[in-house]
Enzyme design. Structure first.
Site, short mmCIF file in Angstrom:
data_model
loop_
_atom_site.label_atom_id
_atom_site.label_comp_id
_atom_site.label_asym_id
_atom_site.label_seq_id
_atom_site.Cartn_x
_atom_site.Cartn_y
_atom_site.Cartn_z
N PHE A 153 17.55 7.70 -36.93
CA PHE A 153 16.56 7.89 -38.00
C PHE A 153 16.72 6.70 -38.95
O PHE A 153 17.78 6.49 -39.52
CB PHE A 153 16.79 9.20 -38.76
CG PHE A 153 15.63 9.53 -39.67
CD1 PHE A 153 14.65 10.44 -39.29
CD2 PHE A 153 15.50 8.90 -40.91
CE1 PHE A 153 13.56 10.71 -40.11
CE2 PHE A 153 14.42 9.17 -41.74
CZ PHE A 153 13.45 10.08 -41.34
N ASP A 192 22.78 0.48 -40.32
CA ASP A 192 22.07 1.31 -41.28
C ASP A 192 23.08 2.28 -41.88
O ASP A 192 23.47 3.27 -41.26
CB ASP A 192 20.94 2.07 -40.56
CG ASP A 192 20.18 3.01 -41.49
OD1 ASP A 192 20.69 3.32 -42.58
OD2 ASP A 192 19.07 3.44 -41.11
N LYS A 232 19.87 5.54 -50.83
CA LYS A 232 20.22 6.92 -51.17
C LYS A 232 21.21 7.05 -52.34
O LYS A 232 20.79 7.19 -53.47
CB LYS A 232 20.72 7.66 -49.93
CG LYS A 232 19.59 7.87 -48.90
CD LYS A 232 19.86 9.04 -48.00
CE LYS A 232 18.86 9.16 -46.86
NZ LYS A 232 17.70 9.95 -47.19
C1 LIG Z 1 19.98 6.64 -41.85
C2 LIG Z 1 18.71 6.50 -42.63
N1 LIG Z 1 18.13 5.30 -42.71
C3 LIG Z 1 17.01 5.10 -43.42
C4 LIG Z 1 16.39 6.15 -44.08
C5 LIG Z 1 15.15 5.92 -44.88
O1 LIG Z 1 15.43 5.98 -46.24
P1 LIG Z 1 14.28 6.29 -47.32
O2 LIG Z 1 13.88 7.71 -47.14
O3 LIG Z 1 14.94 6.01 -48.63
O4 LIG Z 1 13.17 5.35 -47.06
C6 LIG Z 1 16.97 7.42 -44.02
C7 LIG Z 1 16.33 8.56 -44.71
O5 LIG Z 1 16.68 9.69 -44.57
C8 LIG Z 1 18.16 7.61 -43.28
O6 LIG Z 1 18.74 8.80 -43.18
#
Ligand SMILES: Cc1ncc(COP(=O)(O)O)c(C=O)c1O
Length: 453
Positions: free
Chosen positions: A145, A231, A260
């Protein structure tokens, strides 16, 4: 000042003007409550109830809700006369925060681009990897994700998220998570700018890879000229113990994406940490000084929130707390749940944990379980979440790409008594699932309402 509307009127306006389906879903799950006060790991509602937050907004609230030191820093910032944003000056706080992030991340991560979200950080990582390598291909892991903007979505295989939004980025290809052979086969084609991967897959089911996987992936990326992009949107900022989850595996990535928890859950913010070489490929000359920017990204409120959040995380030793509390919690959960037929395992790193359930062998349980799975694969998990919320006062969620895993990620300052409360609540709901038809008849009612709604 405009007229202040009551919360229920505001809720009705949300249902009318923003996202009615979201309101219907919360109603269906009996989770549409009005939160009036959130502090630390606790949420209080207008009808006098108190909930424990074991979701943390998907790893946003590492420092707990409304941490007083971060709130005070933001109030102080609002009282200052310096420019919040000019787009025509050097934003000093961004420099200070970048230096601190870079020092903590270590390795080759000496430059920072600030974003407003995780997805926006992933978009930047995609562009920077392409600029650096001159290649257009992108590799990502099954179950990943990375966010819901078009570029980030291109790095996710689940058709649920992708459906109807294509065509997405071409040349984005999936490899199995935790499998070096497949990764090498793809990387060897030298078509790929980057391999983008979460060090622990969050929505994929809190999947912790084999100890040698990420080191191996990094070596393969270097060998074949692709960037190794981590990520750490969920795993960063001490969620798993160290500042980055990559520190568990002694990695030296080319790019790391954070978001986050970066700003205490109070101001949108994200950061892309990268090597000098990657930076040089993107911004390498005077006329490219603003080749990739975002209006709000270095604003003083977000930067101040980031600095205050780092200070709280470190002053309160929340990394050490995450490591110790996570190990303790997994041990207690294992002890409390191992005798239940539907319990498969508990896993995780620090306070990013997952409880995996399995289809039961006994026919009496298997029939209702399989029936609900056929209606919707997420039905069992969703009723579990609903029960924990309504009956036990605990907020959780199942993983977005793996419905058989309950995500367990409380704020890092969670207290021992709160961990115990959670373990007892999960055990009691498991007892109900295994011993009474009430859980399953409730699931049936939910299924009926979902179909009729
Ligand atoms: C691992 C990961 N990367 C990227 C994102 C995307 O982040 P955002 O919702 O701040 O765009 C999320 C969102 O849940 C995530 O869990």
């Amino acid at each position: 000042m405009g007229q202040t509307l009551t919360a229920s009127v505001q809720g009705a306006l949300y249902a009318e003007y923003v996202n009615p389906q979201w309101v219907r879903l919360l109603d269906l799950l009996q989770m549409n409550v009005q939160y009036t006060r959130c502090l630390g790991a606790e949420l209080f509602t207008s009808d006098g109830r108190r909930f424990l937050d074991f979701l943390s907004g998907y790893c946003v609230h590492n420092t707990g809700h409304n941490h007083p030191r971060i709130v005070a820093a933001l109030k102080d910032e609002l009282d200052r006369p310096e420019p919040a944003m000019l787009q025509s000056h050097v934003p000093d706080l961004a420099g200070e925060l970048a230096e601190r992030l870079s020092a903590r991340a270590g390795g080759r991560l000496t430059k920072v681009f600030f974003s407003n979200s995780g997805s926006e950080g992933i978009e930047a990582a995609i562009k920077f990897s392409r600029a650096h390598t001159g290649r257009s291909g992108l590799l990502f892991a099954e179950g990943a994700f990375h966010g819901l903007t078009c570029g980030a979505l291109s790095l996710m295989g689940n058709p649920f998220w992708r459906g109807g939004f294509g065509p997405l980025l071409p040349e984005a290809e999936q490899v199995p998570f935790n499998n070096l052979e497949e990764l090498e086969r793809k990387l060897a084609t030298k078509r790929f700018a980057a391999f983008v991967v979460e060090p622990v897959q969050g929505e994929g089911g809190v999947r912790v890879p084999d100890p040698e996987y990420l080191q191996g992936a990094q070596t393969l990326c270097r060998r074949h000229g692709s960037l190794f992009v981590l990520d750490e949107v969920q795993t960063g900022l001490y969620r798993t113990g160290p500042f980055l989850a990559s520190h568990h595996f002694s990695l030296d990535p080319d790019v790391v994406v954070l978001a986050k928890a970066l700003s205490g859950g109070l101001v949108p913010s994200g950061a892309v940490l990268m090597s000098e070489e990657v930076y040089g490929s993107v911004y390498g000359s005077l006329h490219r000084a603003i080749i990739h920017t975002s209006t709000f990204s270095e604003n003083r409120l977000a930067m101040r929130a980031g600095l205050a959040t780092l200070e709280v995380l470190e002053r309160e030793h929340l990394g050490e707390r995450a490591a110790a509390a996570g190990a303790e919690l997994r041990g207690r959960l294992r002890q409390a749940l191992s005798s239940f037929a539907m319990f498969k395992e508990v896993r995780g790193l620090g306070l990013l944990c997952g409880i995996e359930f399995q289809s039961p062998k006994q026919i009496a349980l298997r029939i209702p379980f399989e029936t609900f799975r056929r209606i919707h694969p997420g039905m069992f998990g969703q009723v579990l979440v609903m029960r924990l919320f309504r009956d036990k006062g605990i907020l959780t969620q199942i993983c977005g790409n793996n419905f058989m895993v309950l995500k367990v990620a409380p704020p890092l300052l969670v207290e021992d008594s709160q961990l115990e409360e959670f373990v007892t609540a999960v055990r009691q709901v498991m007892e109900l699932i295994h011993s009474s038809s009430a859980f399953w008849s409730e699931a049936l009612g939910l299924a009926r309402r979902a179909i009729n709604i």
